[in-house]
Design an enzyme around this catalytic site. Structure first.
Site, PDB file in Angstrom:
ATOM      1  N   GLY A 231       0.831  -1.255   0.128  1.00 22.48           N
ATOM      2  CA  GLY A 231      -0.073   0.133  -0.024  1.00 22.48           C
ATOM      3  C   GLY A 231       0.708   1.145   0.116  1.00 22.48           C
ATOM      4  O   GLY A 231       2.106   1.200  -0.141  1.00 22.48           O
ATOM      5  N   ASN A 232       0.260   2.276   0.368  1.00 22.27           N
ATOM      6  CA  ASN A 232       0.917   3.564   0.384  1.00 22.27           C
ATOM      7  C   ASN A 232       0.264   4.346   1.421  1.00 22.27           C
ATOM      8  O   ASN A 232      -0.795   4.074   2.026  1.00 22.27           O
ATOM      9  CB  ASN A 232       1.203   4.544  -1.008  1.00 22.27           C
ATOM     10  CG  ASN A 232      -0.297   4.593  -1.549  1.00 22.27           C
ATOM     11  OD1 ASN A 232      -0.901   5.431  -1.008  1.00 22.27           O
ATOM     12  ND2 ASN A 232      -0.759   4.076  -2.649  1.00 22.27           N
ATOM     13  N   ARG A 233       0.907   5.633   1.827  1.00 21.84           N
ATOM     14  CA  ARG A 233       0.514   6.559   2.865  1.00 21.84           C
ATOM     15  C   ARG A 233      -0.690   7.457   2.683  1.00 21.84           C
ATOM     16  O   ARG A 233      -0.947   8.304   3.475  1.00 21.84           O
ATOM     17  CB  ARG A 233       1.596   7.166   3.244  1.00 21.84           C
ATOM     18  CG  ARG A 233       2.885   6.508   4.197  1.00 21.84           C
ATOM     19  CD  ARG A 233       3.938   7.564   4.415  1.00 21.84           C
ATOM     20  NE  ARG A 233       5.190   7.040   4.743  1.00 21.84           N
ATOM     21  CZ  ARG A 233       5.423   6.354   6.020  1.00 21.84           C
ATOM     22  NH1 ARG A 233       4.518   6.311   6.893  1.00 21.84           N
ATOM     23  NH2 ARG A 233       6.289   5.668   6.201  1.00 21.84           N
TER      24      ARG A 233
END
Ligand code: CTP
Length: 428
Positions: free
Chosen positions: A224-226
């Site tokens: 995922g990412n932030r």
């Protein structure tokens, strides 16, 4: 401008009286054609008093003036509000069983229909097919508002506010190049809002992607990412407040979706791609604010990947995800569609070039109309409540800076979107 206001037989017929007022106070000449059913809600006398013209729905009144042909021919703009499921069906199938449907068949100018009905009726395949047919013939069918309906039910199906219909009608007249349209209205000092007034995106369909995609490794793990989704959600709220019909393609977000927008949940880049391409045909504006994973695991294990002492540690191989933004631009250009596409970019400068140089190259590479550029690394963007961006335009106009809360930045981006829409030929 000569306007025909068609009124369908729904409870929202009473709101058409406010719409009529907005038209007449803005100096337009309005002939009202109510359906027979609508006169059970609002009587003919009301329409005659407010419009200053005789009112009929019979093709057998004023036969010597060939009313059923003349009204449609003479009208520079036809607005139908509320457009009931029955009226949409009759218009879509080309029926001519009353004065209003005759007039719609004779229409020489643009037609705008503002639907109102119960949510189930609006979502029914038959109604949606009729709406699609009408839109494919160049008729502007607004999306209904969401909210409380006649009974205890609520959902999409409310007649848009008269001010929003008025603004959409003026925008349609302007984009159709009707002489003496909105300009004349403005000159005569309208009491109501104008297309550039409080609802600059009324009738405009805006699709916004937000949040970060999650690419599954197995049933419990993902890459995922932030991204928090805050900027995309602020954009959806700003577009909604500007009067647009907003569809939010929501990947993983830390914040709830705003009220009053249509939400489509997605998880992966491939799901977002599918949702975005599907929405593309029904969007005047697309804003890609989502943080899309550039890569996904080549394989997703159907069972949880176990650590085992007797085998080597797993190696994850990645494959590239499609560039959705670029694809949306290609689809639009192939279809020669009049659509504004906005991208986002997180950039850093390095020894070979500055942030803006890299961003300008990305704008050209992606082919979108506007690119909203975040300079990352200086202060963290993800999850924060503030943001600082530069908006670059493919048209080559000056880069524009915007900073403040994510709502401030969203308002600046939406303002810029409305300015671009009124600069280029508006969709129609
Ligand atoms: N985007 C997209 N599909 C992808 C990756 C990104 O549609 N597979 C969109 C994002 O939503 C954003 C824009 O493209 O609007 C820019 O994304 P960014 O990651 O900054 O650009 P990249 O093309 O990935 O370039 P870079 O090589 O700098 O990572």
């Amino acid at each position: 401008m000569r306007i025909v206001l068609g009124v369908g037989g729904g409870i929202a017929a009473y709101k058409a009286a406010s719409l009529l007022r907005l038209f007449t106070e803005a100096g337009h000449d309005v002939t009202v054609i109510p359906t027979d059913a609508s006169t059970r809600f609002v009587g003919v006398a009301t329409w005659e008093a407010l419009s200053g013209h005789p009112v009929s729905n019979s093709v057998f009144d004023d036969v010597h003036t060939v009313n059923h042909v003349r009204l449609g021919h003479e009208a520079e703009l036809i607005v139908v509000a509320p457009a009931t499921a029955d009226l949409l069906a009759r218009a879509a199938t080309g029926q001519a069983n009353d004065l209003l449907t005759n007039t719609l068949l004779m229409a020489g100018g643009p037609v705008l229909m503002a639907p109102a009905m119960h949510t189930e009726m609006w979502r029914h395949q038959a109604t949606q097919a009729n709406v699609e047919t009408l839109r494919s013939r160049g008729i502007t069918v607004l999306e209904p508002d969401s909210g409380r309906l006649t009974g205890a039910d609520s959902g999409p199906g409310r007649l848009p506010e008269p001010a929003a219909i008025f603004a959409a009608a003026m925008a349609l007249a302007e984009s159709s190049g009707i002489p003496g349209g909105p300009e004349r209205a403005a000159a005569s000092g309208p009491a109501g809002p104008t297309a550039s007034g409080p609802a600059p995106l009324a009738g405009i369909r805006v699709t916004i992607s937000a949040g970060g995609t999650r690419e599954p490794l197995d049933p419990v793990r993902f890459l995922g990412n932030r991204s928090s989704g805050k900027q995309g959600v602020a954009l959806a709220a700003a577009a909604r407040d500007a009067g647009a019909n907003v569809r939010l393609l929501a990947a993983h977000m830390d914040v709830p979706a705003p009220e009053g927008v249509d939400v489509v949940r997605v998880e992966t880049a491939l799901e977002l791609r599918q949702a975005a391409l599907r929405a593309s045909a029904e969007s005047d504006v697309i804003i890609m604010a989502a943080a899309v994973a550039d890569f996904r695991p080549a394989e997703t294990s159907a069972t949880k990947i176990k650590k085992r002492d007797d085998t080597a540690d797993p190696v994850i191989s990645l494959v590239r995800n499609p560039d959705i933004l670029k694809e949306l631009v290609e689809v639009r250009d192939t279809a020669s569609r009049n659509q504004l596409i906005v991208g986002f970019a997180a950039e850093t400068g390095d020894a070979d070039g500055g942030v803006l140089e890299y961003a300008e190259a990305k704008l050209r590479r992606k082919g979108c109309d506007l690119l909203v550029v975040n300079q990352v690394g200086r202060d963290e963007v993800f999850g924060q409540d503030t943001n600082s961006v530069v908006i670059l335009a493919r048209s080559g106009s000056e880069p524009q800076e915007a900073s403040g809360s994510k709502s401030d930045v969203a308002a600046a981006v939406i303002d810029r979107v409305s300015a671009e829409l009124s600069r280029v030929q508006p969709p129609g």
